[in-house]
Design a protein around this motif. Structure first.
Motif, PDB file in Angstrom:
ATOM      1  N   ASP A  27       0.805  -1.109  -0.091  1.00  0.00           N
ATOM      2  CA  ASP A  27       0.043  -0.027  -0.017  1.00  0.00           C
ATOM      3  C   ASP A  27       0.740   1.081  -0.087  1.00  0.00           C
ATOM      4  O   ASP A  27       0.673   2.262  -0.790  1.00  0.00           O
ATOM      5  N   THR A  38       2.857   1.681  -3.146  1.00  0.00           N
ATOM      6  CA  THR A  38       2.016   2.355  -4.424  1.00  0.00           C
ATOM      7  C   THR A  38       1.929   3.491  -4.665  1.00  0.00           C
ATOM      8  O   THR A  38       1.805   4.306  -5.374  1.00  0.00           O
ATOM      9  N   HIS A  39       1.713   4.349  -3.198  1.00  0.00           N
ATOM     10  CA  HIS A  39       1.514   5.763  -3.243  1.00  0.00           C
ATOM     11  C   HIS A  39       2.916   6.391  -3.789  1.00  0.00           C
ATOM     12  O   HIS A  39       2.740   7.369  -4.499  1.00  0.00           O
ATOM     13  N   TYR A  53       3.258   5.849  -7.511  1.00  0.00           N
ATOM     14  CA  TYR A  53       2.630   6.669  -8.609  1.00  0.00           C
ATOM     15  C   TYR A  53       3.107   8.118  -8.710  1.00  0.00           C
ATOM     16  O   TYR A  53       3.050   8.713  -9.637  1.00  0.00           O
ATOM     17  N   MET A  76       1.864  -6.292  -7.965  1.00  0.00           N
ATOM     18  CA  MET A  76       1.108  -5.320  -6.895  1.00  0.00           C
ATOM     19  C   MET A  76       0.650  -3.819  -7.613  1.00  0.00           C
ATOM     20  O   MET A  76      -0.146  -3.437  -7.488  1.00  0.00           O
ATOM     21  N   LEU A  77       1.818  -3.279  -8.242  1.00  0.00           N
ATOM     22  CA  LEU A  77       1.517  -1.973  -8.946  1.00  0.00           C
ATOM     23  C   LEU A  77       0.538  -2.193 -10.029  1.00  0.00           C
ATOM     24  O   LEU A  77      -0.060  -1.080 -10.269  1.00  0.00           O
ATOM     25  N   GLU A  78       0.777  -3.184 -10.983  1.00  0.00           N
ATOM     26  CA  GLU A  78      -0.190  -3.320 -12.061  1.00  0.00           C
ATOM     27  C   GLU A  78      -1.472  -3.358 -11.407  1.00  0.00           C
ATOM     28  O   GLU A  78      -2.739  -2.801 -11.856  1.00  0.00           O
ATOM     29  N   LYS A  79      -1.771  -3.947 -10.453  1.00  0.00           N
ATOM     30  CA  LYS A  79      -3.109  -4.364  -9.960  1.00  0.00           C
ATOM     31  C   LYS A  79      -3.568  -2.712  -9.361  1.00  0.00           C
ATOM     32  O   LYS A  79      -4.825  -2.722  -9.547  1.00  0.00           O
ATOM     33  N   ASN A  80      -2.559  -2.117  -8.952  1.00  0.00           N
ATOM     34  CA  ASN A  80      -3.166  -0.730  -8.276  1.00  0.00           C
ATOM     35  C   ASN A  80      -2.916   0.036  -9.529  1.00  0.00           C
ATOM     36  O   ASN A  80      -2.978   1.443  -8.975  1.00  0.00           O
ATOM     37  N   GLN A  81      -2.887  -0.214 -10.684  1.00  0.00           N
ATOM     38  CA  GLN A  81      -2.812   0.536 -11.726  1.00  0.00           C
ATOM     39  C   GLN A  81      -1.797   1.829 -11.760  1.00  0.00           C
ATOM     40  O   GLN A  81      -1.840   3.000 -12.201  1.00  0.00           O
TER      41      GLN A  81
END
Length: 903
Positions: A762, A765-766, A769, A787-792
Motif C-alpha cells: 500500500d 503504491t503511493h 505513483y 502489485m503495482l499493476e493491480k493498483n494501476q
C-alpha cells in the motif's frame, strides 16, 4: 573488477605489483624561495600491498639504513623542487627489502591523511606552515609554534617512537570481507608514543579498544586459521602474530616468510613476549623492581602484569607495588628538537624511560577525557563536544587538560588546551596524570562511552568526577537500576526482562509476542543488539550477545513495530533541566539512532507526544540528579510514549542540536558542571516552543558500504554509518533533499527500480505513483510489478538477479549497464528472496547507484522531489556545483580572473 571501477570513475590505473616491498613515506615542505625540508618520514610495519590507511605505521622509520634514509630523502626534495610545489607534499615509496631499488608510488601535492599523523607525531603543524608558505612567506620567517624560539626552517628531531594503528569495525557488517588490501576500510586510528617500539606498540594496541590489553592473543585461531591470517592480511593479523609468538607455534623466521614483515619489527614483538614469559614464572611477591621497571618499559599495563603473574594479583596490587618501588611514569614533552633547545610546549606524553619530568605539576585544573579513536558510534561529534568543553573551561578561567590519543582530531591540537597528554584513556593512566598534576576534577561526560565507562573505576579510586555522580551514571547505564527508577517516577517503558537462561528468554518472547529486542547493558552504537522475529532468530541473538557481554547482563525487551523514535538532548543542573531540544527520526524505531535521519524542530509529532517527552525528561533529570549533558530516547505509538534509554553524557546529536538551536549545549553543560551561571546564554528550555522558528534542520547519515566489499547495505539496530551531514531549509522537504544530496546521493534523471516486500504494498503504491507522475519510468521485480499493476501504476517487469533468462530483462543487467538512476529495495523479516534482495542492494552500491532501503525514507524522498517539481523555484540550493563544474559553465565575461591566473 574493471567494470565496477569504471562505473564510479572515468579511468583506472593498471600498475606493476610490488607486494612485499617496504612502504615508506616522507612529508616535505618547500617555500617560494626554494627552501625545502623533510619534516617527517614514516615506515609501515606491514609491507606494500595494504593501503597505508589500513597499515600499522611507525615514525620515524625504524629499519632503514643511513644510506636508504638519505637516498629517499634526497629524492623527495628533488621531486618537490622539480614539480615546483610550494607548501606541503607527501611522497610514498616502495623500497626493495634487500637492495637499494625503489619506486615512487605517488606524490600528493597537498595535505594528506599521513600529514595529520606527521603533524601530531612531530609537533610540526604542517597545515599551519603550508598555509603561510602558500602566501609567499619564507620558511625562515615562520616561527616554530612549539618552541616559540626557533624558526620552521628545520627538520624535526624525535627522541621517541610513534606507532599508528588503524581501527576497524567490520564485525558490524553482515557478509563483509575482513581482508585488508589496496582499498582502505578502517574508520579511525590511534597514535601511541613511547621511547621504544615495544612501549609505543603496546600503548597503541590498547588505545584501539578498551577490550585489548596489549600485544597478546585475542582470538583462538587453529593452526590452519593462524597461517591463513598471516598469509592473507585481515584486521586481526597483529593478534595472529601475538598468538603464534605466545604459543611458540611459529618462529620469527617462519612468520617473516609468510608475512614479509621485517625481521626487526618481529624481534621487537618477540621481546614483548619474552617479558611476559619471564613474569609468568613468578608471583607478585617474587617480582623484582628491575623486572617491574623492565615490564613497564616494554609497554605493559598494570592489568597485563597482574594477568601474567602467577596467583590472583589485581591491577591495584601491581600499582601499589610499583608505586612503592618508586616506579612511576615520567612526563615528557614533544618539542620537535629532541630536547636540544629550550621549548615552551604543553604537548606531553608519559614514559617509563627517563630520569626526570620535563614539566612541573600543573597543581590543579580540570581534566577533560577525550573520545579516543573514531569508530562507528563515536566519531568527530564527540571530539567537537570535548573541544567545546575545553574552550568553555578556559573561557571561565580554568586551567584545562585534555587526555586523548587520536591524531585526527582538533582536541589533540596542543594550542586548544593548557596541557595536552597524548595518552591512553585508561584508569591507570588517568590516575597517573590526576595524581601527578593534583587536578581539581575530571569531566567524563563529553567524550562518549569510553570516558563514561571510566566514571565508576575512577570514582572508586578517589578521583573527583565533575557533574553527575558516578553512582547516578551507573543507575542510568545499568538496565535493572534504570528500569526501577522509571517505575518509581512513573515514566512508561517497554516490557523487558533480564536474561538468565535461554528458556526464560523464550518464555518472555512467548508472553509479550515477537518481535523482541536483545542487547547487553552498556551499549554503544548497538553492539550485539538484534531484533528477533521468531525462536530461531532469538537463539542466534542470545549466542551473539553472550559473546559480547560477559561482565554485564543481557536484557530482552518488547520491540514496538511501527513506532516513531524521538530524542531529547538536554542539559541539567542539580536535577533541573536548563536546556532542551526535542527531535524526531524520519525512520521508525528499529533503525539505530546513529543511522537515522533527524529532524529539528520535529514536524510530525503531536503536541501530546511532545508534552509526554517533556514530562519524562523533567522526572528523569530530577531522579538521577543530573548535572551536565543528557540524552533520552523514546518510542511512541498511539498514546504510548515510552522511554527506551537515557545516556547521562553528551550524545552524537549534540553538535547538530547546538548549531540548529544557535547555542552551545556543551558550553552550558560545562558551566553547570563547575557551578558557573548559564542565565546569560539564552538557552532553549523545555518550555520553549518556537526555536528555531524560520527553518528546519535535517541530519543525515553517511555510509562507507562501497569500500566494505560484500557488506549488506541495509539499516538495522546495529549502527553502520561512518559520518553525517546536516542541512537547513525552509521546509522539511527542502532540508531533507539538501542533506541527502550532501551525502553524495544523486537525484535520478531516468529510470527507477522498485522491489519491496508484499506487506509494504500500500505504502509503496503511493510512492511509486508519485514517481510515475514525475515522469520516471519504473522497473519492478515480479511480485512488486504484480502489485503495482493491480493498483494501476505503470511499470516494466524485470527478472530477479538469480533468475537470468535469455531475452528477459534482468535486474543485474539494468544495474550493471547503469540504466537505472535509483534502486528502491525494502526487505522485511517476512522477505523470502533474501539472496535476490541482497544482490540488488550490493550491486547498486558497487556500481555507484543511489539506494533507498527504508519505507519512511522513500516516502520522504518522493514527497520532497514531488514538491520540488510541482513548486519550481521554491526549494533553494538543490543544484550545487563543484568549483571545476562552475568553471566549465562560466563565460569569460563572468570570470574575475584569467584562465591561468592563481586564485
Amino acid at each position: 573488477m574493471g567494470a565496477k571501477a569504471l562505473s564510479v570513475s572515468p579511468q583506472i590505473l593498471v600498475e606493476k605489483s610490488m607486494k612485499g616491498w617496504k612502504e615508506v613515506e616522507y612529508e616535505v615542505v618547500r617555500d617560494s624561495h626554494d627552501n625545502c625540508v623533510t619534516v617527517c618520514n614514516m615506515e609501515n610495519f606491514d609491507p606494500l600491498g595494504i593501503h597505508t590507511g589500513d597499515s600499522i605505521v611507525m615514525a620515524p622509520s625504524q629499519t632503514l639504513s643511513n644510506e636508504e634514509y638519505h637516498m629517499l630523502r634526497d629524492t623527495a626534495i628533488s621531486v618537490v623542487r622539480h614539480l615546483g610545489i610550494i607548501g606541503e607534499c607527501n611522497i610514498q615509496y616502495a623500497l626493495h627489502p634487500e637492495s637499494l631499488e625503489y619506486c615512487i608510488i605517488e606524490v600528493n601535492a597537498r595535505l594528506s591523511r599521513s600529514s595529520a599523523l606527521a603533524s601530531k607525531a612531530t609537533g610540526y603543524p604542517l597545515a599551519f606552515v603550508a598555509a603561510k608558505l602558500c602566501l609567499g612567506i619564507p620558511l625562515t620567517d615562520v616561527q616554530n609554534s612549539v618552541t616559540k624560539k626557533t624558526q620552521a626552517c628545520f627538520e624535526p628531531s624525535l627522541d621517541y617512537i610513534v606507532t599508528k594503528i588503524p581501527r576497524w569495525d567490520m564485525t558490524k557488517f553482515e557478509g563483509v570481507s575482513t581482508q585488508i588490501g589496496s582499498a582502505m576500510k578502517s574508520v579511525g586510528e590511534v597514535m601511541g608514543i613511547g621511547r621504544t617500539t615495544e612501549e609505543s606498540l603496546q600503548k597503541a594496541l590498547r588505545m584501539v579498544d578498551p577490550s585489548i590489553k596489549g600485544f597478546q592473543p585475542k582470538f583462538k585461531f587453529t593452526m590452519e586459521e593462524l597461517k591463513e591470517e598471516l598469509a592473507v592480511p585481515t584486521d586481526r593479523r597483529i593478534y595472529a602474530i601475538a598468538q603464534a609468538m605466545h604459543e611458540k607455534t611459529l618462529t620469527v623466521e617462519e612468520i617473516h616468510d609468510i608475512t614479509k614483515i621485517d625481521h626487526w619489527f618481529l624481534r621487537r614483538c618477540e621481546a614483548i613476549v619474552k617479558t611476559w614469559d619471564t613474569m609468568s614464572d613468578i608471583s607478585i611477591d617474587g617480582m623484582s623492581d628491575d623486572l617491574m621497571l623492565h615490564a613497564k618499559q616494554h609497554g605493559y599495563s598494570d592489568i597485563q602484569i597482574a594477568e601474567a603473574l602467577q596467583g590472583s594479583s589485581t591491577e591495584d596490587d601491581v600499582r601499589q607495588k610499583r608505586i612503592g618501588a618508586g616506579i612511576i611514569p615520567y612526563t615528557k614533552q614533544i618539542d620537535t628538537l629532541a630536547a636540544e633547545f629550550p621549548a615552551d610546549t604543553n604537548y606531553l606524553y608519559m614514559t617509563y624511560h627517563g630520569s626526570e619530568n620535563d614539566v612541573e605539576s600543573a597543581n590543579g585544573g580540570v581534566i577533560v577525557l577525550g573520545s579516543g579513536a573514531y569508530r562507528i558510534g563515536s566519531s568527530i561529534e564527540f571530539d567537537w563536544c570535548g573541544v567545546s568543553a575545553i574552550r568553555a573551561l578556559r573561557g571561565m578561567g580554568y586551567s584545562a587538560t585534555m587526555i586523548n590519543y587520536n591524531p585526527e582530531t582538533v582536541s589533540t591540537d596542543y594550542d586548544e588546551c593548557d596541557r595536552l597528554y597524548f595518552e591512553e584513556l585508561s584508569r591507570e593512566r588517568v590516575l597517573d596524570i590526576y595524581e601527578k598534576d593534583k587536578s581539581d576534577g575530571v569531566v567524563v561526560s563529553v567524550g562518549g562511552q569510553i570516558p563514561n565507562g571510566l566514571a565508576i573505576p575512577l570514582d572508586k579510586a578517589g578521583v573527583k568526577i565533575l557533574g553527575t555522580t558516578a553512582q547516578m551514571i551507573d543507575n542510568a547505564e545499568d538496565r535493572q537500576k534504570f528500569s526501577s527508577a522509571l517505575d518509581e517516577i512513573g515514566v512508561q517503558q517497554p516490557r523487558w526482562s533480564e536474561l538468565t537462561s535461554s528458556e526464560a528468554a523464550f518464555q518472555f518472547a512467548k508472553d509479550v509476542g515477537y518481535p523482541v529486542l536483545v542487547r547487553p547493558s552498556y551499549v554503544l552504537s548497538g553492539a550485539a543488539m538484534n531484533v528477533a522475529f521468531n525462536d530461531k532468530q532469538l537463539q542466534a541473538c542470545l549466542d551473539e550477545a553472550a559473546d559480547v557481554s560477559s561482565e554485564y547482563p543481557v536484557v530482552i525487551s518488547d520491540f514496538i513495530e511501527g513506532a516513531v523514535e524521538i530524542e531529547c538532548d538536554a542539559v541539567a543542573k542539580d536535577g533541573e533541566v536548563i536546556a532542551a531540544a526535542i527531535h524526531e527520526h524520519i525512520e521508525n524505531a528499529g533503525v539505530h539512532s546513529g543511522d537515522a535521519t533527524l529532524v529539528l524542530p520535529p514536524q510530525d509529532l503531536t503536541a501530546y507526544q511532545k508534552q509526554r517527552v517533556r514530562d519524562a525528561a523533567r522526572k528523569i533529570a530530577k531522579r538521577l540528579n543530573i548535572t551536565g549533558p543528557m540524552n533520552i530516547q523514546f518510542v511512541a505509538k498511539g498514546t504510548d510514549v515510552m522511554c527506551i534509554e537515557c545516556n547521562v553524557r553528551a550524545s552524537r546529536s549534540f553538535p547538530f542540536v547546538s548549531k540548529t538551536m544557535g547555542v552551545d549545549f556543551i558550553e552550558a553543560a560545562t558551566r553547570a558542571m563547575v557551578g558557573y551561571e548559564t542565565e546569560s546564554m539564552n538557552l532553549p528550555t523545555l518550555e520553549t516552543r518556537n526555536r528555531p522558528s524560520n527553518f528546519v534542520g535535517v541530519k543525515a547519515p553517511m555510509f562507507s558500504f562501497t569500500r566494505l566489499r560484500g557488506s549488506d547495505p541495509v539499516l538495522g539496530v546495529e549502527m553502520a554509518s561512518t559520518g553525517e551531514v546536516a542541512c537547513y531549509g525552509s521546509s522539511k522537504e527542502e532540508a531533507f533533499l539538501k542533506s541527502l544530496l550532501s551525502t553524495g546521493f544523486k537525484l535520478p534523471k531516468k529510470n527507477i527500480l522498485i522491489s519491496v516486500q508484499d506487506t509494504l504494498g500500500d505504502e509503496a503504491t503511493h510512492c511509486a505513483y508519485q514517481l510515475h507522475e514525475l515522469g520516471y519510468k519504473l522497473y519492478a521485480t515480479k511480485a512488486t510489478a504484480e502489485m503495482l499493476e493491480k493498483n494501476q501504476v505503470p511499470c516494466t517487469v524485470v527478472g530477479y538477479p538469480t533468475e537470468k533468462k535469455d531475452g528477459e530483462l534482468n535486474v543485474a543487467d539494468l544495474i550493471e549497464s547503469n540504466d537505472v538512476g535509483l534502486v528502491i529495495n525494502i526487505p522485511t523479516h517476512e522477505s523470502k528472496r533474501l539472496e535476490d534482495n541482497y544482490l540488488m542492494r550490493r550491486s547498486a552500491v558497487d556500481f555507484g547507484i543511489p539506494l533507498l532501503t527504508n519505507m519512511n525514507l522513500v516516502k520522504c524522498f518522493t514527497d520532497a522531489v514531488y514538491k520540488n517539481k510541482m513548486e519550481p523555484g521554491k526549494m533553494l540550493g538543490l543544484h550545487p556545483q563543484s568549483l571545476f563544474e562552475h568553471y566549465e559553465t562560466e563565460s569569460e565575461n563572468e570570470a574575475w580572473t584569467g584562465p591561468r591566473e592563481f586564485h
